[in-house]
Design a protein around this motif. Sequence first.
Motif, mmCIF file in Angstrom:
data_model
loop_
_atom_site.group_PDB
_atom_site.id
_atom_site.type_symbol
_atom_site.label_atom_id
_atom_site.label_comp_id
_atom_site.label_asym_id
_atom_site.label_seq_id
_atom_site.Cartn_x
_atom_site.Cartn_y
_atom_site.Cartn_z
ATOM 1 N N HIS A 1 0.726 -1.252 0.093
ATOM 2 C CA HIS A 1 0.182 0.299 -0.018
ATOM 3 C C HIS A 1 0.795 1.308 -0.037
ATOM 4 C CE1 HIS A 1 -3.870 -2.284 0.732
ATOM 5 N NE2 HIS A 1 -2.746 -3.092 1.687
ATOM 6 N N PHE A 2 0.850 1.799 -1.224
ATOM 7 C CA PHE A 2 1.699 3.404 -0.975
ATOM 8 C C PHE A 2 1.228 4.855 -1.134
ATOM 9 C CE2 PHE A 2 3.186 -0.038 -4.554
ATOM 10 C CZ PHE A 2 5.301 0.093 -3.713
ATOM 11 N N LYS A 3 1.712 5.378 0.098
ATOM 12 C CA LYS A 3 1.021 6.367 0.348
ATOM 13 C C LYS A 3 2.349 7.606 1.068
ATOM 14 C CE LYS A 3 -2.774 8.242 2.987
ATOM 15 N NZ LYS A 3 -3.743 8.813 4.067
ATOM 16 N N ASP A 4 1.851 9.164 0.269
ATOM 17 C CA ASP A 4 2.846 9.647 0.202
ATOM 18 C C ASP A 4 4.306 9.379 0.612
ATOM 19 O OD1 ASP A 4 0.849 11.393 0.838
ATOM 20 O OD2 ASP A 4 0.490 10.778 3.042
ATOM 21 N N GLY A 5 4.677 8.179 -0.750
ATOM 22 C CA GLY A 5 6.279 8.216 -1.164
ATOM 23 C C GLY A 5 6.658 6.649 0.523
ATOM 24 N N MET A 6 5.140 6.781 0.328
ATOM 25 C CA MET A 6 6.175 5.283 1.557
ATOM 26 C C MET A 6 5.590 4.267 1.283
ATOM 27 S SD MET A 6 7.771 6.776 3.777
ATOM 28 C CE MET A 6 7.689 6.049 4.698
ATOM 29 N N CYS A 7 5.732 3.244 1.238
ATOM 30 C CA CYS A 7 4.870 1.672 1.600
ATOM 31 C C CYS A 7 5.207 0.936 2.821
ATOM 32 C CB CYS A 7 6.255 0.511 0.351
ATOM 33 S SG CYS A 7 5.112 -0.895 -0.052
ATOM 34 N N SER A 8 3.578 0.245 3.123
ATOM 35 C CA SER A 8 3.545 -0.254 3.884
ATOM 36 C C SER A 8 4.074 -1.942 4.271
ATOM 37 C CB SER A 8 1.462 -0.786 4.012
ATOM 38 O OG SER A 8 1.893 -2.124 2.680
ATOM 39 N N CYS A 9 5.114 -1.828 2.937
ATOM 40 C CA CYS A 9 6.229 -3.561 3.632
ATOM 41 C C CYS A 9 7.237 -2.844 4.606
ATOM 42 C CB CYS A 9 5.959 -3.355 2.325
ATOM 43 S SG CYS A 9 7.549 -3.026 1.285
ATOM 44 N N ARG A 10 7.525 -0.567 4.590
ATOM 45 C CA ARG A 10 8.989 -0.501 4.746
ATOM 46 C C ARG A 10 9.979 -0.820 4.236
ATOM 47 N NH1 ARG A 10 5.821 -2.110 8.664
ATOM 48 N NH2 ARG A 10 6.874 -3.349 9.598
ATOM 49 N N ASP A 11 9.982 -1.477 3.270
ATOM 50 C CA ASP A 11 10.897 -1.926 2.237
ATOM 51 C C ASP A 11 10.849 -3.580 2.400
ATOM 52 O OD1 ASP A 11 10.647 0.742 1.108
ATOM 53 O OD2 ASP A 11 12.260 1.602 2.221
ATOM 54 N N TYR A 12 10.625 -3.853 2.961
ATOM 55 C CA TYR A 12 10.807 -5.220 3.750
ATOM 56 C C TYR A 12 10.535 -6.105 2.987
ATOM 57 C CZ TYR A 12 12.066 -9.076 7.436
ATOM 58 O OH TYR A 12 12.834 -10.090 7.923
ATOM 59 N N TRP A 13 10.098 -6.348 1.612
ATOM 60 C CA TRP A 13 9.376 -7.767 1.071
ATOM 61 C C TRP A 13 9.925 -8.310 0.493
ATOM 62 C CZ3 TRP A 13 11.286 -3.921 -1.658
ATOM 63 C CH2 TRP A 13 11.360 -3.655 -2.572
#
Length: 768
Positions: free
Chosen positions: A756-768
Amino acid sequence: MHLATILSHLNQTHAQIILNGLHNDLITITKLTHKHSDLKAIDQASLLCSTLTKPDLFLYNVLVRGFSHNNSPLKALSLYHHIRENTTLKPDNFTYAFIISAFSSFGSEKVGIVLHGHVIVDGYGSDLFVGSALVDMYFSFSKVGHAYKVFEGISEPDRVLWNTMISGLVRNCCFEESILVFQDMVVRGVKFDSTALAAVLPAVAELQELRVGMMVQCLAVKIGCHYHDYVLTGLISFYAKCGEISTAKLLFGQIGKPDLISCNAMIAGFSCNNETDSSVRLFKGLLVLGEKVNSSTIVGLVPVSSPFGHLDLTLSIHSFCLKSGIVLNPSVSTALTTVYSRLNEIESATQLFYESPEKSLASWNAMISGYAQNGQTELAISLFREMQMFEIRPNPVTITSILSACAQLGALTLGKWVHDLINQESFESNIYVATALIDMYAKCGSICEARRLFDIMPEKNVVTWNAMISGYGLHGLGHEALKLFTEMVNSRIAPTGVTFVSILYACSHAGLVREGEELFHSMVHDHGFEPLAEHYACMVDLLGRAGKLQKAMKFIKGMPVEPGPAVWGTLLGACMIHKDTNLARLASDKLFQLDPENVGYYVLLSNIYSADQNYPQAASVRQVVKKRNLAKTPGCTLIEVHGSPHVFTSSDQSHPQAEAIYAMLEKVMEKMRGAGFQTETMTALHDVEEEEKELMVKVHSEKLAIAFGLINSKPGTEIRIIKNLRVCLDCHNFTKFVSKITERVIVVRDANRFHHFKDGMCSCRDYW
């Protein structure tokens, strides 16, 4: 011949009645009408009734019942209308029970509802006889909620009504509910009989509730009907489905002269326990004895529950059915369609389905489910729409199959439409439908809606809890998954192997290493589960994804079983994330031995070498792929706009809006470069210029889909896309920047999870 003789005698009796001047005697004509109806001579019965100048209500009721039993619902309705409009008589509880029964089998829901209205107006809403007919009618329309309301409106239901409720719930796959109704019946002290026991046993068998079934058997012994053939037959099916085939055989031996029905139960019992030879032996024995087998025999013989390795047997059964003409039976055709689908012989299944002249609802369900199980989700959805065009009403099985297809495809719009259909059909109380809805919303990206539905479910089974925990894992919400797992255990719902796969997956994708290790230990030592390959793979993923590669390797060496492709493949994926070429070489060597045809492992190893700037080795791996003619799965991305799906592939130029899409992509890229975005080219081919590398990754399918979404949706609206492969690092960074500069929420489902991408951030916190 016997029937014709009896009818001939009846006609002679009629002649004598006329000769003796009794042709206007109401009692005599009523008895004669009743006899004609029972002998299927309904037209003569109707003619007899019409000769009387003043038929009473009892005679009319006999005739309505006759029309009902002789599959003439429209004639029954016409007579009912005549009674109401052209006579001074008023329909009573028998009239209503008979006319409602006529329309239960006819399947006219609208007429049934109007008749129910008449029942209430005339004051028979709480009548036992009418109530049983109404309950049965609503079950025949799969209106379980309506049936419950009628049942609850009767203050003192009798044994017949209780039995109608139990059998109706079983017919509608509401197995847990039918057991609860049976338990309520026993607790209330209602005198149950062998019919109730035989009615509830299929539900217990389907749920494989061994303890409950043994209690039912004890009740059968208590009331002295344990040795009734049809109770024993029900117990045979029950024990067989619970895997207790030796007990089933023992009970079968207690039947003095097994009839075809009990033999069918035993044949099916052998088949579902993979004792195919015993099943075939009993079938052949019936043929040797000259027994005429029926459709139930064949359905039991078809190896539906354990089809693998039995294609030749299935073909032989199919040939037998063709020769004997029994293949035209819808239940036989459905069983063969199902087994062909499970054997991935989808062409044979499709041919059989379309060649069947009479398609039951189960036939449609089998084919829709077959397409969904074989990954042909578009065909499953298309067939469901075709079914709707034929005005064939779905049941809970249809709905769960189509929701599964929606979940696989990520077709949220269609899933919502199916949800509306569920509400229209009053299926929302069905635990399987509700669970499939939760799974669909979770897999289509609407995790909040999935949780809302989960919270309002009055009854949840272990599959429901698993679906919600798995959904949280897909969305990287590890803490929420853990909290729900704890709640599940505290609710005394025993977790299954699937539960532990789901919760370990959730921990892995949220970086919850300590929690995952504790759960694995608890699974083995507290819950007594012997880990399967998927549990070991989850643990390797948990450690490897967190960068603990040596610990993962130590875990693999300590496994009590030989690690398979799932374990080594997971380790290779972790090596890609953390750029460990030495361990990657070891893992890939194992994989090339175990699963040499899987091109994905070669691609991963090539990318690992490229990331390590070891370009000669990367090229060497790609050469092996070319020599072995292994084809890489092409990346594609689906986006749904205004209810229509659009699929893009890498460098796709085929879309009608291709020019506008590429222009939008260039416009977005220009803004992004100004904001500091740099293209990630680490895994692109090493032997091209940097500018060309940038071009190669710029046109990945998800970028084209996002650009298309930006063009065709209103500013500020959410964009959802589905990728068939794991999202690459460059596309992940690209989507983060797009979400910021366009102020859009972008939801991406890749092969592993949701982002889920929002305001330049991803819900995975770059951990995928």
